[in-house]
Design an enzyme around this catalytic site. Structure first.
Site, mmCIF file in Angstrom:
data_model
loop_
_atom_site.group_PDB
_atom_site.id
_atom_site.type_symbol
_atom_site.label_atom_id
_atom_site.label_comp_id
_atom_site.label_asym_id
_atom_site.label_seq_id
_atom_site.Cartn_x
_atom_site.Cartn_y
_atom_site.Cartn_z
ATOM 1 N N TYR A 29 -40.579 74.166 23.975
ATOM 2 C CA TYR A 29 -41.679 74.934 24.541
ATOM 3 C C TYR A 29 -41.828 74.640 26.027
ATOM 4 C CZ TYR A 29 -42.640 76.430 19.910
ATOM 5 O OH TYR A 29 -42.504 77.015 18.687
ATOM 6 N N LEU A 30 -41.768 75.699 26.820
ATOM 7 C CA LEU A 30 -42.056 75.600 28.247
ATOM 8 C C LEU A 30 -43.562 75.584 28.462
ATOM 9 C CD1 LEU A 30 -39.362 78.127 29.450
ATOM 10 C CD2 LEU A 30 -39.343 75.658 29.840
#
Length: 155
Positions: A29-30
């Site tokens: 996840y960014l």
């Protein structure tokens, strides 16, 4: 595009006898904000970037946008992700008239098996296979973005 799905825990691995196809997934996840998540995923030799909006109150419906990206770019983006990378094998099972996606987690989430099935609408009635244990739709503890920061090994 709206994604409408229900989530379940699997009580055993008898679904493996019915699996049509399986593939490895690595994802990170960014951004894992409750308002939106931005995910990078590799699936076999393909890369994907996905943005998901906040779920509705029941947890069944939310905005989802996904775009295939070059595999090498996905690998580079995974290096920028928060916390750790989720590793899992996804098994596809056709049961009744529905496709069930069963994620068998590895690494820090080993032992967790989550089943997802997409629906035509939130009130659609579906027949569940006997290897389903309980519904966990809307329980954020079972969202991939949650287990990327709160792994199953710590529960």
């Amino acid at each position: 595009m709206l994604e409408i799905e229900r989530k379940y825990k699997a009580k055993n691995t008898t679904f493996l006898n019915e699996t049509k196809i399986s593939f490895k997934i690595n994802q990170g996840y960014l951004n894992s904000s409750p308002e939106r998540t931005v995910r990078v995923r590799t699936k076999d030799n393909k890369g994907f970037l996905t943005i998901k909006g906040k779920s509705n109150l029941s947890g069944t419906t939310r905005f989802e946008w996904e775009k295939e990206i070059p595999f090498d770019e996905a690998i580079e983006l995974l290096k920028l992700c928060e916390d750790f990378i989720i590793e899992k094998t996804r098994h596809i099972v056709i049961y009744g008239n529905k496709t069930f996606e069963i994620d068998v987690f590895e690494g820090k989430n080993k032992g967790l098996i989550i089943v997802e099935v997409e629906l035509e609408n939130e009130n659609e009635t579906i027949e569940l296979p006997d290897w389903i244990e309980e519904e966990v739709t809307g329980d954020i503890k079972y969202y991939n973005s949650y287990i990327s920061t709160n792994p199953f090994c710590n529960w």
